[in-house]
Design a protein around this motif. Structure first.
Motif, PDB file in Angstrom:
ATOM      1  N   ARG A  58       0.851  -1.190   0.000  1.00 19.32           N
ATOM      2  CA  ARG A  58       0.000   0.000   0.000  1.00 19.32           C
ATOM      3  C   ARG A  58       0.894   1.251   0.000  1.00 19.32           C
ATOM      4  NH1 ARG A  58      -5.335  -1.773   3.589  1.00 19.32           N
ATOM      5  NH2 ARG A  58      -5.937  -3.435   2.148  1.00 19.32           N
ATOM      6  N   ARG A  59       1.378   1.551  -1.185  1.00 25.41           N
ATOM      7  CA  ARG A  59       2.283   2.686  -1.375  1.00 25.41           C
ATOM      8  C   ARG A  59       1.668   3.640  -2.400  1.00 25.41           C
ATOM      9  NH1 ARG A  59       7.387  -1.390  -2.300  1.00 25.41           N
ATOM     10  NH2 ARG A  59       7.502  -2.224  -0.170  1.00 25.41           N
ATOM     11  N   PRO A  60       1.952   4.935  -2.277  1.00 21.44           N
ATOM     12  CA  PRO A  60       1.213   5.919  -3.080  1.00 21.44           C
ATOM     13  C   PRO A  60       1.815   6.266  -4.437  1.00 21.44           C
ATOM     14  CG  PRO A  60       2.579   7.058  -1.485  1.00 21.44           C
ATOM     15  CD  PRO A  60       2.801   5.584  -1.254  1.00 21.44           C
ATOM     16  N   HIS A  61       2.832   5.524  -4.904  1.00 19.19           N
ATOM     17  CA  HIS A  61       3.545   5.897  -6.124  1.00 19.19           C
ATOM     18  C   HIS A  61       2.621   6.342  -7.258  1.00 19.19           C
ATOM     19  CE1 HIS A  61       6.326   3.301  -3.948  1.00 19.19           C
ATOM     20  NE2 HIS A  61       7.309   3.578  -4.773  1.00 19.19           N
ATOM     21  N   PHE A  62       1.673   5.487  -7.626  1.00 17.39           N
ATOM     22  CA  PHE A  62       0.934   5.693  -8.861  1.00 17.39           C
ATOM     23  C   PHE A  62      -0.311   6.549  -8.661  1.00 17.39           C
ATOM     24  CE2 PHE A  62       3.095   1.553  -8.733  1.00 17.39           C
ATOM     25  CZ  PHE A  62       4.200   1.960  -9.475  1.00 17.39           C
ATOM     26  N   GLU A  63      -0.846   6.540  -7.456  1.00 15.66           N
ATOM     27  CA  GLU A  63      -1.922   7.490  -7.142  1.00 15.66           C
ATOM     28  C   GLU A  63      -1.381   8.913  -7.247  1.00 15.66           C
ATOM     29  OE1 GLU A  63      -5.110   8.594  -3.585  1.00 15.66           O
ATOM     30  OE2 GLU A  63      -3.554   7.075  -3.243  1.00 15.66           O
ATOM     31  N   LEU A  64      -0.150   9.126  -6.772  1.00 12.46           N
ATOM     32  CA  LEU A  64       0.451  10.462  -6.833  1.00 12.46           C
ATOM     33  C   LEU A  64       0.724  10.881  -8.271  1.00 12.46           C
ATOM     34  CD1 LEU A  64       2.974  10.251  -3.848  1.00 12.46           C
ATOM     35  CD2 LEU A  64       0.857  11.594  -3.954  1.00 12.46           C
ATOM     36  N   ILE A  65       1.306   9.983  -9.065  1.00 11.78           N
ATOM     37  CA  ILE A  65       1.584  10.334 -10.463  1.00 11.78           C
ATOM     38  C   ILE A  65       0.291  10.678 -11.188  1.00 11.78           C
ATOM     39  CG2 ILE A  65       2.422   9.458 -12.671  1.00 11.78           C
ATOM     40  CD1 ILE A  65       4.505   7.832 -11.121  1.00 11.78           C
ATOM     41  N   ALA A  66      -0.749   9.879 -10.958  1.00  9.69           N
ATOM     42  CA  ALA A  66      -2.049  10.160 -11.587  1.00  9.69           C
ATOM     43  C   ALA A  66      -2.566  11.529 -11.156  1.00  9.69           C
ATOM     44  CB  ALA A  66      -3.049   9.060 -11.221  1.00  9.69           C
ATOM     45  N   ARG A  67      -2.445  11.847  -9.878  1.00  8.18           N
ATOM     46  CA  ARG A  67      -2.913  13.150  -9.376  1.00  8.18           C
ATOM     47  C   ARG A  67      -2.118  14.285 -10.011  1.00  8.18           C
ATOM     48  NH1 ARG A  67      -1.973  13.911  -3.215  1.00  8.18           N
ATOM     49  NH2 ARG A  67      -3.340  12.067  -3.184  1.00  8.18           N
ATOM     50  N   TRP A  68      -0.797  14.122 -10.065  1.00 13.01           N
ATOM     51  CA  TRP A  68       0.059  15.187 -10.608  1.00 13.01           C
ATOM     52  C   TRP A  68      -0.116  15.360 -12.115  1.00 13.01           C
ATOM     53  CZ3 TRP A  68       4.680  12.679  -7.628  1.00 13.01           C
ATOM     54  CH2 TRP A  68       4.572  13.003  -6.260  1.00 13.01           C
ATOM     55  N   LYS A  69      -0.645  14.325 -12.780  1.00 12.62           N
ATOM     56  CA  LYS A  69      -0.945  14.431 -14.206  1.00 12.62           C
ATOM     57  C   LYS A  69      -2.403  14.810 -14.470  1.00 12.62           C
ATOM     58  CE  LYS A  69       0.191  11.591 -17.408  1.00 12.62           C
ATOM     59  NZ  LYS A  69       0.719  12.467 -18.496  1.00 12.62           N
ATOM     60  N   GLY A  70      -3.229  14.774 -13.439  1.00 11.46           N
ATOM     61  CA  GLY A  70      -4.636  15.079 -13.614  1.00 11.46           C
ATOM     62  C   GLY A  70      -5.430  13.937 -14.213  1.00 11.46           C
ATOM     63  N   LEU A  71      -4.985  12.689 -13.967  1.00  7.03           N
ATOM     64  CA  LEU A  71      -5.683  11.513 -14.481  1.00  7.03           C
ATOM     65  C   LEU A  71      -6.699  10.996 -13.472  1.00  7.03           C
ATOM     66  CD1 LEU A  71      -2.659   9.488 -15.939  1.00  7.03           C
ATOM     67  CD2 LEU A  71      -4.175  11.058 -17.164  1.00  7.03           C
ATOM     68  N   GLU A  72      -7.768  10.446 -13.974  1.00  6.08           N
ATOM     69  CA  GLU A  72      -8.761   9.796 -13.107  1.00  6.08           C
ATOM     70  C   GLU A  72      -8.152   8.512 -12.554  1.00  6.08           C
ATOM     71  OE1 GLU A  72     -13.142   7.665 -13.516  1.00  6.08           O
ATOM     72  OE2 GLU A  72     -12.597   9.260 -14.929  1.00  6.08           O
ATOM     73  N   TYR A  73      -8.232   8.342 -11.232  1.00  7.53           N
ATOM     74  CA  TYR A  73      -7.571   7.205 -10.587  1.00  7.53           C
ATOM     75  C   TYR A  73      -8.546   6.475  -9.680  1.00  7.53           C
ATOM     76  CZ  TYR A  73      -4.525   4.709  -7.281  1.00  7.53           C
ATOM     77  OH  TYR A  73      -3.936   3.755  -6.477  1.00  7.53           O
ATOM     78  N   HIS A  74      -8.495   5.140  -9.721  1.00  5.08           N
ATOM     79  CA  HIS A  74      -9.286   4.287  -8.837  1.00  5.08           C
ATOM     80  C   HIS A  74      -8.376   3.201  -8.270  1.00  5.08           C
ATOM     81  CE1 HIS A  74     -13.112   5.954 -10.421  1.00  5.08           C
ATOM     82  NE2 HIS A  74     -12.451   5.994 -11.574  1.00  5.08           N
ATOM     83  N   ALA A  75      -8.719   2.715  -7.105  1.00  2.00           N
ATOM     84  CA  ALA A  75      -7.931   1.651  -6.487  1.00  2.00           C
ATOM     85  C   ALA A  75      -8.850   0.597  -5.895  1.00  2.00           C
ATOM     86  CB  ALA A  75      -7.019   2.215  -5.406  1.00  2.00           C
ATOM     87  N   ILE A  76      -8.389  -0.650  -5.950  1.00  3.88           N
ATOM     88  CA  ILE A  76      -9.040  -1.758  -5.251  1.00  3.88           C
ATOM     89  C   ILE A  76      -8.050  -2.250  -4.205  1.00  3.88           C
ATOM     90  CG2 ILE A  76      -9.964  -4.095  -5.446  1.00  3.88           C
ATOM     91  CD1 ILE A  76     -10.725  -3.455  -8.336  1.00  3.88           C
ATOM     92  N   HIS A  77      -8.395  -2.097  -2.938  1.00  9.45           N
ATOM     93  CA  HIS A  77      -7.507  -2.512  -1.847  1.00  9.45           C
ATOM     94  C   HIS A  77      -7.888  -3.921  -1.399  1.00  9.45           C
ATOM     95  CE1 HIS A  77      -5.613   1.438  -1.291  1.00  9.45           C
ATOM     96  NE2 HIS A  77      -6.812   1.948  -1.545  1.00  9.45           N
ATOM     97  N   LEU A  78      -6.920  -4.807  -1.456  1.00  5.29           N
ATOM     98  CA  LEU A  78      -7.158  -6.210  -1.121  1.00  5.29           C
ATOM     99  C   LEU A  78      -6.843  -6.482   0.346  1.00  5.29           C
ATOM    100  CD1 LEU A  78      -5.414  -7.844  -4.229  1.00  5.29           C
ATOM    101  CD2 LEU A  78      -7.796  -7.063  -4.018  1.00  5.29           C
ATOM    102  N   ARG A  79      -7.506  -7.494   0.894  1.00  2.00           N
ATOM    103  CA  ARG A  79      -7.198  -7.919   2.273  1.00  2.00           C
ATOM    104  C   ARG A  79      -5.911  -8.725   2.317  1.00  2.00           C
ATOM    105  NH1 ARG A  79     -13.105  -9.850   4.691  1.00  2.00           N
ATOM    106  NH2 ARG A  79     -14.125  -7.784   4.592  1.00  2.00           N
ATOM    107  N   GLY A  80      -5.581  -9.341   1.211  1.00  7.07           N
ATOM    108  CA  GLY A  80      -4.328 -10.092   1.087  1.00  7.07           C
ATOM    109  C   GLY A  80      -3.722  -9.783  -0.257  1.00  7.07           C
ATOM    110  N   SER A  81      -3.532 -10.832  -1.072  1.00  8.98           N
ATOM    111  CA  SER A  81      -3.023 -10.618  -2.424  1.00  8.98           C
ATOM    112  C   SER A  81      -3.961 -11.221  -3.472  1.00  8.98           C
ATOM    113  CB  SER A  81      -1.626 -11.242  -2.573  1.00  8.98           C
ATOM    114  OG  SER A  81      -1.677 -12.641  -2.362  1.00  8.98           O
TER     115      SER A  81
END
Length: 507
Positions: free
Chosen positions: A464-487
């Motif tokens: 759970r690291r923010p690398h790609f959420e941040l890049i999407a935000r800084w580029k102005g891209l629509e971003y969604h995430a699915i957080h899993l309980r495991g893998s």
């Protein structure tokens, strides 16, 4: 051509002409190239200019020159030209500009531009000599298979005194270091970096007079000196690409510069993009004897870019179009990552004016970025860490769902990036309407995504690291995430999220 496009082209031509004027008026050593050939005793053999590439026209380009210093920790200070504090360890000798023969002395010049926000410097200088035998490291540029098991310490440079030298006209400086520890601590601080290789390079620069400044080869064109660490990882390599791009723009280079890797790393597929972005690429140890640079630019480490610093500090920025920021500047918004992404696409020959593309007749591409086993570097076992334990199942489920979609034609692209040429990876990114993937370095490619691309990241509990959420935000891209309980990702959950995204795209 309509009047709007003509105005844009005229504006870009004017900016380019202005940058050429500013470059040649602010880089003293380029005012006095030799007007005749000299014998070996007077001067090193004349250099045959290398071919260089022009800068492409980028729709998101905004001028990099600053009339005033951007506010501390503003978006421009982070992503653009926040390097506004200039320091001159070695100023050019005005008298030397009137001398024809480079062997007549007069010396070089050296200056740094410091960013308070990034706590980093971009430095540049003229009449700098590199002595490869004084840099302790492996040769670099070898085929990976030939150096299996080589230690990382062997690949990182250790600079002996005089590994780099600069010509000075002031006899009192001869034999001394160009800068002292106080300068390094102030403008090239180590921070949390255990081994700051660019600091080590600058700390090695020794001042010499004209009689010692003997070169087997001259490189007349601007050249970037780059030291890398995690060179086989896409995320960290993108931070290096961004740092070199920023250094090129901040120093006002009129053409795309050459790159010299001052490290001993072996080849990787990522070099395809280095070669596309810049005019040429070579390794320091590929030079068998001292080489001199008319204009060298020393690039900050990738760790000192906002892409990396954003993982540990809050960078409150959001992507916006260059047109919007041109009309209404905003310290909370940036178009710099979009500009950079366009630069990558243009370097590979792809069109970049893709802001108003009609819906493709062939349907929407859903790119699934896969994680595969591959041999990354000499110390790598060839196995990647699993971030999504049922990745094949998820991919097959998406493919089956897409093939039966009632409203739109959907093309599911199997993003096997580890075995695709870089150009094809960039093509897949730019053609995607939706990019899906588990958290992993391959998603860093979203820096090259077009403005309407939607990102769906599947995140396991361990990553759970923010690398790609941040890049999407800084580029102005629509971003969604699915957080899993495991893998493990439940395929219906992924498809439900994709269905919602596609409905917003008109499907």
């Amino acid at each position: 051509m309509n009047s709007k496009k003509l105005k844009i082209l005229l504006s870009l031509f004017t900016l380019n002409s202005l940058s050429l004027y500013l470059y040649f008026s602010s880089h003293p050593d380029h005012r006095r190239l030799p007007s005749r050939s000299y014998s070996v005793s007077e001067y090193s053999p004349p250099h045959h200019p290398l071919s260089v590439k022009p800068w492409p026209i980028l729709p998101s380009y905004l001028p990099w020159s600053q009339n005033s210093e951007p506010p501390f920790r503003s978006c421009e200070a982070y992503f653009g030209n926040g390097f506004t504090r200039r320091v001159d360890p070695l100023k050019p000798n005005a008298e030397s500009h009137r001398k024809i023969s480079p062997s007549a002395g007069g010396g070089g010049w050296f200056r740094c531009f410091y960013s308070e926000t990034l706590r980093s410097s971009i430095c540049e200088g003229g009449r700098i000599r590199m002595v490869p035998e004084r840099i302790e490291m492996s040769r670099g540029g070898e085929k990976l298979e030939s150096v299996i098991g080589r230690e990382e310490d062997d690949e990182l440079p250790n600079f002996r005194d005089g590994a780099f030298e600069i010509e000075v006209g002031d006899r009192s400086r001869v034999g001394k270091k160009l800068v002292d520890e106080e300068f390094l601590d102030k403008y090239l601080e180590e921070g949390t970096i255990d081994r700051h290789t660019m600091r080590g390079l600058i700390g090695s620069i020794r001042s010499v007079d004209a009689t010692e400044f003997v070169c087997s080869e001259w490189i007349e064109e601007p050249t970037l000196l780059v030291t890398r660490f995690e060179y086989a990882n896409l995320f960290h390599t993108v931070t290096d690409w961004y740092s070199t791009y920023v250094a090129s723009r901040v120093t006002g280079l009129p053409i795309r510069p050459h790159v010299v890797f001052v490290d001993g790393h072996c080849q990787t597929p990522l070099e395809e993009t280095w070669t596309a972005l810049f005019s040429s690429l070579t390794y320091a140890k590929n030079f068998s004897s001292p080489v001199c640079f008319r204009h060298a630019i020393l690039v900050p480490l990738g760790y000192e870019t906002p892409l990396f610093k954003g993982l540990s500090e809050t960078i409150d920025c959001y992507g916006a179009s260059a047109q919007e920021l041109w009309q209404k500047p905003d310290n909370k918004k940036t178009a710099r990552l979009s500009e950079f992404g366009e630069m990558i696409r243009a370097a590979f020959g792809f069109p970049v004016d893709r802001h108003h593309i009609p819906k493709p007749a062939s349907g929407h591409n859903i790119l699934f970025v896969r994680r595969e086993d591959y041999l990354a570097h000499p110390r790598h076992g060839g196995k990647v860490q699993t971030r999504l334990s049922n990745e094949p199942e998820v991919f097959d489920s998406i493919k089956s769902w897409a093939s039966n979609h009632p409203n739109c034609k959907l093309n599911v692209v199997n993003g096997l990036f580890a075995h695709m040429p870089m150009k094809e990876q960039i093509r897949a990114i730019q053609d995607a309407a939706v990019i899906v993937g588990a958290h992993g370095a391959g998603l860093t490619h979203i820096v090259s995504a077009t403005p309407k691309t939607v990102i769906l990241e599947i995140i396991s509990i361990e990553y759970r690291r923010p690398h790609f959420e941040l890049i999407a935000r800084w580029k102005g891209l629509e971003y969604h995430a699915i957080h899993l309980r495991g893998s493990y990702a439940d395929p219906p959950v992924v498809i439900d999220k994709l269905s919602a995204i596609l409905r917003n795209l008109g499907c």
